[in-house]
Design a protein around this motif. Structure first.
Motif, mmCIF file in Angstrom:
data_model
loop_
_atom_site.group_PDB
_atom_site.id
_atom_site.type_symbol
_atom_site.label_atom_id
_atom_site.label_comp_id
_atom_site.label_asym_id
_atom_site.label_seq_id
_atom_site.Cartn_x
_atom_site.Cartn_y
_atom_site.Cartn_z
ATOM 1 N N PHE A 93 0.829 -1.218 0.000
ATOM 2 C CA PHE A 93 0.000 0.000 0.000
ATOM 3 C C PHE A 93 0.861 1.266 0.000
ATOM 4 N N LEU A 94 2.000 1.201 0.629
ATOM 5 C CA LEU A 94 2.911 2.366 0.601
ATOM 6 C C LEU A 94 3.332 2.644 -0.850
ATOM 7 N N VAL A 95 3.697 1.586 -1.551
ATOM 8 C CA VAL A 95 4.181 1.758 -2.925
ATOM 9 C C VAL A 95 3.027 2.164 -3.846
ATOM 10 N N HIS B 74 2.971 5.473 -6.078
ATOM 11 C CA HIS B 74 2.765 5.456 -7.533
ATOM 12 C C HIS B 74 1.615 6.376 -7.942
ATOM 13 N N ASP B 75 0.557 6.363 -7.134
ATOM 14 C CA ASP B 75 -0.635 7.144 -7.486
ATOM 15 C C ASP B 75 -0.387 8.653 -7.378
ATOM 16 N N LYS C 4 8.622 10.837 -2.694
ATOM 17 C CA LYS C 4 9.901 10.582 -2.002
ATOM 18 C C LYS C 4 9.663 10.117 -0.568
ATOM 19 N N ARG C 5 8.687 10.785 0.095
ATOM 20 C CA ARG C 5 8.399 10.432 1.489
ATOM 21 C C ARG C 5 7.940 8.975 1.598
ATOM 22 N N PHE C 6 7.064 8.595 0.655
ATOM 23 C CA PHE C 6 6.561 7.214 0.710
ATOM 24 C C PHE C 6 7.650 6.199 0.337
ATOM 25 N N LEU C 7 8.536 6.617 -0.549
ATOM 26 C CA LEU C 7 9.663 5.724 -0.869
ATOM 27 C C LEU C 7 10.514 5.516 0.389
ATOM 28 N N ILE C 8 10.776 6.646 1.074
ATOM 29 C CA ILE C 8 11.600 6.544 2.295
ATOM 30 C C ILE C 8 10.904 5.661 3.331
ATOM 31 N N VAL D 23 -2.969 -7.058 -4.091
ATOM 32 C CA VAL D 23 -2.008 -7.336 -3.024
ATOM 33 C C VAL D 23 -1.577 -8.810 -3.060
ATOM 34 N N SER D 24 -2.481 -9.688 -3.496
ATOM 35 C CA SER D 24 -2.134 -11.112 -3.518
ATOM 36 C C SER D 24 -1.026 -11.385 -4.543
#
Lengths: 472, 378
Positions: free
Chosen positions: A61-63, A67-68, A76-80, A151-152
């Motif tokens: 979900f972070l990724v 992406h969205d 960048k924050r979500f990548l970190i 997710v699966s």
């Protein structure tokens, strides 16, 4: 569960394959593949499976959010966040003990009181798991790949049992399409079974046999004479290669049987004529991962000074050493290889090229073999003692290691160096090729059955069966 | 072509599942292989066992032991190892010259390996032995050691590579004998006897680890003669038949040979001597009460003593603590109290010990006697 266990070979694999074959669509096959992968991991590490599942789902979900978003700051924050989650797990489970123990030693030597610490258990396969999750986050962040919708599917990519425990490290962009859209061809499945049996043979007949003979010597290095020390370290060099490459073959083979194409991990590494070449042939998926996700971001070769280049090389190999294990010997092993890569750039590579091929291969093999001493022996004082034994030119008496080990040594030399010859190279190509001709298919299938049978007999009639590469 | 590949692939899958099916049918069925080894049994496992990995390890072992055709594969594997490498897949057993079978630990002992560790262990026991011996003597009872030979000491030239090995002059049993002599403790030295008396027939069978039945008879005879000499009474008479020679081992005479699990057993090429014998107790009132603490060597002698009531009150304590007697019908184990009580209960305490194991002499009997005695004084 390990591939060379009877539970896997007699029960898990046949049932997995049979059901998988008869399920109608890739979608349903994926559900079965994921369920069996969770079962596979939970069999070996029941306490950690929940952590693995939870962290993978959160990461998905972070990724997805990353992406969205079009906002580069948010991306960048979500990548970190994703990197922190995955690297944090690795740091805690794999390195916490190491850092705490060293901190305690430092505190104690400075006269401070130490603190109590409950040792953290290492979940199997966490290093491979982490590297795969990192490729997903980074590839999506770099827009080199689009994230998976379900997710699966992501769970399947991460937890797919063939490569979950000991690789090869499958990058997201290499497999993204196959997860949802793959064609399963019977001749390819049969080649997968052949590849699997080759790996099983390497593991059970060569690596295990060598291991059972040489392992006791490592616990009594004092008693070793120089002759036996060389036998033992050559034995270990072959054992680790056939153990690890055997596992990779089995993983690639199972992947093929399920319709996946995993990247190759070994390409006759012991025929390398320099350390630089060795790292292009040994654990290739780790090497290319390090190159693309660490070395190149650091500047790679395109840096202004040679000093910076050498720093980049040293740093990457230091990290590579640390990735193999949280202990000083692995760090030293990484530094050792980093140093030889720098020497290659300075003069060694040219020097080796000026020699006859056979000599440069032999020298490279010797350098790699010597590095296995620090890789294998965690206690550095014992490693030092082992080096002393190797270079004490006094007693070269070699004990009888038994006929089985002699055959394993002979097979190791044949399979380890055969690619140096034209005929050996041709044989290798023949063995790895997806043949469609009926004669070849029948030949390979029947020999696979025979090999599996022999390995099963060996496994069920002898009890020594540890894998080396599970610690990493 | 694709259809043919599909047929082959599906056929292969069915074959693999057939093996799964056949193996699952025999899960938990006991193996018919000979020898002592832990066999896994089918059973439920708890969630605790699952989370600590024991259940998985157990299932692995179970699936190993019950792989389709397991017993046949084991014998084939053993046959291969023996024929090609001269290696036997029985714990510690090695093949010597002319088909002689040995246990490796006995060979190690002949070469003096571990002697210093053994001396340390023996040293720790000496005080307790002397204490127990004194205690027995105050009650007019006697402690007697029966020093039995290991096969490696009687047939060293049948050990492969023996001529190239260093063999020390002194062994752990020499230390023991010196200690016993210094403390005036009786030792019946069967090692010395068998080493220095040329027998007409083998003292150890080629494929056995214990004394041959022929030699066991001699030991029993010696024990009874010893008791007669000690008591100065005519306790027994004997009935012997002629010696019968046979290439077919009887009883335990091929106890190692039987557990090799080979398709084609190692041929028996020696003649072993057997004779029917019977010892009768003629003095039913005065035969002494005897406790024997010993290892498996005594199992060959015990039935004769037990069946013909050759001792008065008699018990055999096997190694650490298992108790056997004609009167004991359920499994019983010794404890410190039973050990101390034996001082009163028996006239003779025979400690049978292999010459390579003297550091384990008595298997803690002496320690238990002493500790229990001292406890009584507190």
């Amino acid at each position: 569960m390990v591939f060379s266990s009877t539970t896997f070979l007699i029960y898990f694999l046949p049932i997995f394959l049979l059901v998988y074959q008869w399920l109608p669509s890739n979608r349903i096959k994926n559900v079965w593949f994921l369920s069996t992968s969770i079962f596979f991991y939970a069999w070996g590490a029941p306490k950690f499976v929940f952590i693995l599942l939870a962290s993978t789902i959160i990461d998905f979900f972070l990724v997805k959010t990353l992406h969205d978003s079009e906002d580069s700051g948010k991306r960048k924050r979500f990548l970190i966040l994703s990197l922190c989650l995955n690297l944090g797990l690795l740091a805690y489970f794999k390195y916490a003990n190491f850092f705490v123990e060293n901190a305690q030693q430092l505190l104690s030597s400075l006269g401070f009181e130490t603190f109590t610490w409950v040792k953290v258990l290492l979940p199997i396969g966490i290093s491979f798991y982490t590297f795969q999750t990192l490729t997903y986050s980074i590839d999506v962040y770099r827009r080199k790949a689009t994230p998976l919708k379900n997710v699966s599917d992501y769970l399947l990519y991460i937890m797919m049992f063939p490569q979950l425990i000991a690789g090869p490290i499958v990058r997201y962009n290499e497999i993204a399409q196959q997860l949802t859209d793959r064609k399963i061809l019977s001749h390819s499945q049969l080649q997968g079974f052949f590849r699997f049996s080759m790996g099983l043979f390497k593991k059970v007949i060569i690596a295990n046999t060598l291991g059972s003979v040489i392992e006791p010597y490592f616990s009594n290095i004092e008693a070793l004479n120089p002759g036996m020390a060389w036998v033992v370290i050559f034995g270990y060099a072959f054992q680790i290669y056939f153990d690890f490459s055997g596992y990779s073959d089995m993983a690639i083979g199972i992947g093929k049987m399920a319709g996946f194409k995993f990247p190759e991990n070994f390409n006759s590494p012991y025929i390398s004529s320099s350390i630089t070449e060795f790292w292009k042939r040994w654990h290739m998926t780790l090497g290319t991962w390090m190159r693309d996700y660490l070395y190149i971001p650091l500047g790679g070769n395109r840096v202004n000074s040679k000093g910076r280049l050498y720093f980049n090389l040293s740093f990457v190999f230091l990290m590579s050493g640390l990735w193999h294990g949280a202990s000083w010997n692995f760090i030293l092993w990484g530094i050792f290889h980093g140093l030889f890569l720098i020497l290659d750039r300075l003069f060694l590579s040219n020097f080796l090229k000026s020699m006859p091929k056979i000599l440069s291969v032999w020298l490279t093999f010797m350098i790699v073999t010597l590095s296995w001493v620090i890789f294998k022996i965690e206690d550095l004082s014992q490693a030092y003692l082992f080096y002393q034994k190797l270079f004490t030119f006094s007693n070269f008496e070699i004990y009888n290691v038994g006929g089985g080990a002699m055959i394993a040594f002979a097979l190791s030399i044949i399979f380890g160096f055969s690619a140096l010859t034209k005929i050996g190279k041709k044989c290798e190509i023949f063995l790895l090729k997806d043949h469609q001709k009926l004669g070849f298919v029948l030949l390979k299938t029947s020999s696979s059955l025979l090999i599996c049978w022999v390995c099963l007999i060996e496994l069920t009639t002898s009890s020594f069966n540890p894998f080396i590469y599970f610690r990493f | 072509m694709n259809v043919t590949h599909k047929i082959i692939w599906n056929g292969l899958l069915l074959l693999l599942v057939f093996v799964t099916y056949k193996s699952s049918l025999v899960l938990g069925v006991p193996s018919k292989l000979k020898g002592a080894y832990a066999q896994e049994t089918k059973g439920d496992f708890t969630s605790d066992e699952y989370f600590n990995g024991k259940a998985q390890a157990k299932f692995d072992r179970l699936s190993q032991q019950n792989f389709f055709g397991h017993d046949l594969w084991v014998t084939l594997h053993n046959e291969w190892d023996y024929r090609i490498w001269n290696h036997l897949n029985v714990h510690e057993v090695v093949v010597g010259e002319d088909g002689y079978l040995f246990e490796q630990s006995y060979i190690d002992n002949l070469y003096g390996i571990h002697r210093f560790a053994q001396m340390e262990r023996l040293e720790e026991r000496k005080e307790n032995i002397v204490f127990t011996d004194s205690l027995l003597k105050t009650k007019s009872k006697q402690l007697v050691f029966l020093l039995m030979p290991a096969k490696s000491f009687l047939y060293p030239d049948k050990i492969s590579g023996y001529k190239n090995e260093f063999v020390p002059d002194k062994h752990i049993h020499d230390d023991f004998l010196k200690f016993a002599k210094a403390n005036e403790i009786k030792v019946l030295n069967f090692l010395d006897y068998f080493q220095n008396h040329k027998l007409g027939h083998p003292a150890f069978p080629k494929q056995g680890i214990h004394l041959s039945k022929y030699a066991e008879t001699m030991v029993l005879d010696s024990l009874l003669s010893f008791l007669e000499a000690e008591t100065a009474l005519d306790l027994y008479d004997y009935e012997f038949t002629d010696i019968e020679m046979s290439q077919q081992p009887r009883g335990r005479d091929d106890d190692i040979g039987q557990v090799l699990n080979l398709i084609n057993p190692i041929p028996l090429t020696e003649e072993l001597a057997y004779r029917e014998f019977k010892f009768n107790r003629v003095d039913t009132l005065n035969t002494p009460d005897v406790l024997v603490i010993g290892d498996s060597s005594f199992w060959g002698i015990y039935p004769n003593i037990s069946n013909y009531y050759l001792f008065g009150n008699h018990e055999f304590w096997y190694r650490k603590n298992e108790m056997f007697s004609i009167d004991i019908t359920t499994q019983m184990y010794t404890d410190p109290q039973i050990c101390l009580a034996s001082i009163e209960k028996f006239d003779y305490v025979f400690i049978m010990i292999n010459n390579t194991d003297v550091d384990f002499v008595g298997w803690n009997y002496f320690e238990k006697v002493k500790s229990e005695f001292l406890k009584g004084l507190e």
